[in-house]
Design a protein around this motif. Structure first.
Motif, PDB file in Angstrom:
ATOM      1  N   THR A   1       0.817  -1.213   0.000  1.00  0.00           N
ATOM      2  CA  THR A   1       0.000   0.000   0.000  1.00  0.00           C
ATOM      3  C   THR A   1       0.850   1.263   0.000  1.00  0.00           C
ATOM      4  OG1 THR A   1      -0.162  -0.076   2.414  1.00  0.00           O
ATOM      5  CG2 THR A   1      -1.938  -1.130   1.154  1.00  0.00           C
ATOM      6  N   ASN A   2       2.071   1.146  -0.477  1.00  0.00           N
ATOM      7  CA  ASN A   2       2.943   2.314  -0.609  1.00  0.00           C
ATOM      8  C   ASN A   2       2.621   3.064  -1.897  1.00  0.00           C
ATOM      9  OD1 ASN A   2       4.357   1.672   1.746  1.00  0.00           O
ATOM     10  ND2 ASN A   2       5.777   0.355   0.632  1.00  0.00           N
ATOM     11  N   PRO A   3       2.966   4.356  -1.960  1.00  0.00           N
ATOM     12  CA  PRO A   3       2.787   5.112  -3.207  1.00  0.00           C
ATOM     13  C   PRO A   3       3.580   4.479  -4.354  1.00  0.00           C
ATOM     14  CG  PRO A   3       3.259   6.590  -1.377  1.00  0.00           C
ATOM     15  CD  PRO A   3       3.492   5.192  -0.877  1.00  0.00           C
ATOM     16  N   VAL A   4       2.973   4.485  -5.544  1.00  0.00           N
ATOM     17  CA  VAL A   4       3.584   3.911  -6.742  1.00  0.00           C
ATOM     18  C   VAL A   4       3.588   4.987  -7.828  1.00  0.00           C
ATOM     19  CG1 VAL A   4       3.322   2.172  -8.555  1.00  0.00           C
ATOM     20  CG2 VAL A   4       2.780   1.592  -6.181  1.00  0.00           C
ATOM     21  N   VAL A   5       4.745   5.198  -8.453  1.00  0.00           N
ATOM     22  CA  VAL A   5       4.819   6.139  -9.570  1.00  0.00           C
ATOM     23  C   VAL A   5       4.107   5.517 -10.761  1.00  0.00           C
ATOM     24  CG1 VAL A   5       6.335   7.324 -11.201  1.00  0.00           C
ATOM     25  CG2 VAL A   5       6.941   7.242  -8.773  1.00  0.00           C
ATOM     26  N   LEU A   6       3.074   6.198 -11.234  1.00  0.00           N
ATOM     27  CA  LEU A   6       2.316   5.737 -12.385  1.00  0.00           C
ATOM     28  C   LEU A   6       2.879   6.308 -13.678  1.00  0.00           C
ATOM     29  CD1 LEU A   6      -0.152   4.284 -13.613  1.00  0.00           C
ATOM     30  CD2 LEU A   6      -1.496   6.326 -13.052  1.00  0.00           C
ATOM     31  N   TYR A   7       3.247   7.608 -13.655  1.00  0.00           N
ATOM     32  CA  TYR A   7       3.688   8.276 -14.887  1.00  0.00           C
ATOM     33  C   TYR A   7       4.543   9.478 -14.532  1.00  0.00           C
ATOM     34  CZ  TYR A   7       3.294  11.023 -19.216  1.00  0.00           C
ATOM     35  OH  TYR A   7       3.572  11.761 -20.344  1.00  0.00           O
ATOM     36  N   THR A   8       5.621   9.668 -15.269  1.00  0.00           N
ATOM     37  CA  THR A   8       6.471  10.852 -15.168  1.00  0.00           C
ATOM     38  C   THR A   8       6.514  11.502 -16.541  1.00  0.00           C
ATOM     39  OG1 THR A   8       7.827   9.794 -13.463  1.00  0.00           O
ATOM     40  CG2 THR A   8       8.780  11.713 -14.590  1.00  0.00           C
ATOM     41  N   VAL A   9       6.235  12.792 -16.605  1.00  0.00           N
ATOM     42  CA  VAL A   9       6.257  13.504 -17.885  1.00  0.00           C
ATOM     43  C   VAL A   9       7.701  13.545 -18.390  1.00  0.00           C
ATOM     44  CG1 VAL A   9       5.685  15.625 -19.101  1.00  0.00           C
ATOM     45  CG2 VAL A   9       4.269  14.899 -17.157  1.00  0.00           C
ATOM     46  N   PRO A  10       7.960  13.048 -19.595  1.00  0.00           N
ATOM     47  CA  PRO A  10       9.316  13.014 -20.132  1.00  0.00           C
ATOM     48  C   PRO A  10       9.893  14.411 -20.393  1.00  0.00           C
ATOM     49  CG  PRO A  10       7.855  11.552 -21.371  1.00  0.00           C
ATOM     50  CD  PRO A  10       6.994  12.397 -20.482  1.00  0.00           C
ATOM     51  N   ASP A  11      11.217  14.455 -20.584  1.00  0.00           N
ATOM     52  CA  ASP A  11      11.900  15.697 -20.940  1.00  0.00           C
ATOM     53  C   ASP A  11      11.346  16.250 -22.250  1.00  0.00           C
ATOM     54  OD1 ASP A  11      13.527  15.519 -18.736  1.00  0.00           O
ATOM     55  OD2 ASP A  11      15.225  14.674 -19.831  1.00  0.00           O
ATOM     56  N   LYS A  12      11.278  17.553 -22.325  1.00  0.00           N
ATOM     57  CA  LYS A  12      10.840  18.280 -23.523  1.00  0.00           C
ATOM     58  C   LYS A  12       9.433  17.897 -23.963  1.00  0.00           C
ATOM     59  CE  LYS A  12      15.534  18.959 -25.104  1.00  0.00           C
ATOM     60  NZ  LYS A  12      16.506  18.749 -26.155  1.00  0.00           N
ATOM     61  N   VAL A  13       8.570  17.601 -22.995  1.00  0.00           N
ATOM     62  CA  VAL A  13       7.197  17.196 -23.290  1.00  0.00           C
ATOM     63  C   VAL A  13       6.233  17.922 -22.364  1.00  0.00           C
ATOM     64  CG1 VAL A  13       5.575  15.245 -23.074  1.00  0.00           C
ATOM     65  CG2 VAL A  13       7.763  14.929 -24.230  1.00  0.00           C
ATOM     66  N   GLN A  14       5.104  18.310 -22.911  1.00  0.00           N
ATOM     67  CA  GLN A  14       3.963  18.741 -22.119  1.00  0.00           C
ATOM     68  C   GLN A  14       2.922  17.636 -22.294  1.00  0.00           C
ATOM     69  OE1 GLN A  14       1.786  22.251 -23.425  1.00  0.00           O
ATOM     70  NE2 GLN A  14       1.447  22.800 -21.292  1.00  0.00           N
ATOM     71  N   ALA A  15       2.305  17.197 -21.195  1.00  0.00           N
ATOM     72  CA  ALA A  15       1.379  16.067 -21.247  1.00  0.00           C
ATOM     73  C   ALA A  15      -0.045  16.516 -20.983  1.00  0.00           C
ATOM     74  CB  ALA A  15       1.786  15.017 -20.225  1.00  0.00           C
ATOM     75  N   VAL A  16      -0.965  16.018 -21.785  1.00  0.00           N
ATOM     76  CA  VAL A  16      -2.388  16.224 -21.541  1.00  0.00           C
ATOM     77  C   VAL A  16      -2.936  14.861 -21.128  1.00  0.00           C
ATOM     78  CG1 VAL A  16      -4.601  16.956 -22.482  1.00  0.00           C
ATOM     79  CG2 VAL A  16      -2.483  18.065 -23.261  1.00  0.00           C
ATOM     80  N   ILE A  17      -3.142  14.704 -19.829  1.00  0.00           N
ATOM     81  CA  ILE A  17      -3.625  13.440 -19.294  1.00  0.00           C
ATOM     82  C   ILE A  17      -5.143  13.421 -19.451  1.00  0.00           C
ATOM     83  CG2 ILE A  17      -3.767  11.983 -17.245  1.00  0.00           C
ATOM     84  CD1 ILE A  17      -1.081  13.460 -16.408  1.00  0.00           C
TER      85      ILE A  17
ATOM     86  N   GLU B   1       1.156  13.166 -25.297  1.00  0.00           N
ATOM     87  CA  GLU B   1       2.436  13.843 -25.039  1.00  0.00           C
ATOM     88  C   GLU B   1       2.731  14.767 -26.216  1.00  0.00           C
ATOM     89  OE1 GLU B   1       5.128  10.562 -24.472  1.00  0.00           O
ATOM     90  OE2 GLU B   1       4.601  10.404 -22.346  1.00  0.00           O
ATOM     91  N   ILE B   2       2.913  16.043 -25.909  1.00  0.00           N
ATOM     92  CA  ILE B   2       3.162  17.067 -26.933  1.00  0.00           C
ATOM     93  C   ILE B   2       4.613  17.489 -26.831  1.00  0.00           C
ATOM     94  CG2 ILE B   2       2.509  19.330 -27.778  1.00  0.00           C
ATOM     95  CD1 ILE B   2      -0.227  18.831 -26.342  1.00  0.00           C
TER      96      ILE B   2
END
Length: 120
Positions: free
Chosen positions: A25-41, A115-116
Motif C-alpha cells: 500500500t505504498n505510493p507507486v509512480v504511475l507516470y512521469t512527464v518526459p523531458d521536452k514534453v507537455q502532457a495532456v492526461i 504527449e506534446i
C-alpha cells in the motif's frame, strides 16, 4: 511498465501507463512527464479485480517537489471501474503522477495521455 505509442501529427504521441497495484500500500509512480514534453492526461481509470473493493489516492508532484492531491481515498467498489479525472489534466516536464492503493493486490490503474513535444 508497458507503453504503447501511436504517432499523431507534429511529433505528438498518444500513450498510456499501466500498473497492477499488487505488492503493498505504498505510493507507486504511475507516470512521469518526459523531458521536452507537455502532457495532456485524458484519463486515470481504476478498476478492482479482487471482488472486495478498495480505495485509491492520486497525487501530482511538480518539479519543486510540491505534492498536490488529484483524488483522495476514492472508493473503488468491487468489479466497478472508476474514472479519477472529470476533465483533462495538463502536466509539465518532470511532473510525476503517483497512486496509493488502500489495499494491496486489488487495483489496476491505466493512465491515458497525449504527449506534446516541445522540440520547436
Amino acid at each position: 511498465m508497458m507503453m504503447r505509442h501511436l504517432r499523431g501529427s507534429m511529433g505528438n504521441v498518444y500513450t498510456n501507463a499501466k500498473k497492477d497495484l499488487a505488492t503493498n500500500t505504498n505510493p507507486v509512480v504511475l507516470y512521469t512527464v518526459p523531458d521536452k514534453v507537455q502532457a495532456v492526461i485524458r484519463s486515470i481509470r481504476v478498476s478492482d479485480d479482487s471482488g472486495s473493493g478498495s480505495t485509491i489516492t492520486a497525487t501530482i508532484t511538480d518539479i519543486g517537489t510540491n505534492v498536490f492531491s488529484l483524488a483522495y481515498n476514492v472508493v473503488v467498489a468491487a468489479n466497478t471501474p472508476v474514472e479519477l479525472l472529470t476533465e483533462p489534466l495538463v502536466a509539465q516536464q518532470g511532473e510525476i503522477i503517483t497512486v496509493t492503493p488502500g489495499h494491496a493486490d486489488r487495483l489496476h490503474v491505466v493512465l491515458s495521455v497525449l504527449e506534446i513535444s516541445n522540440n520547436t
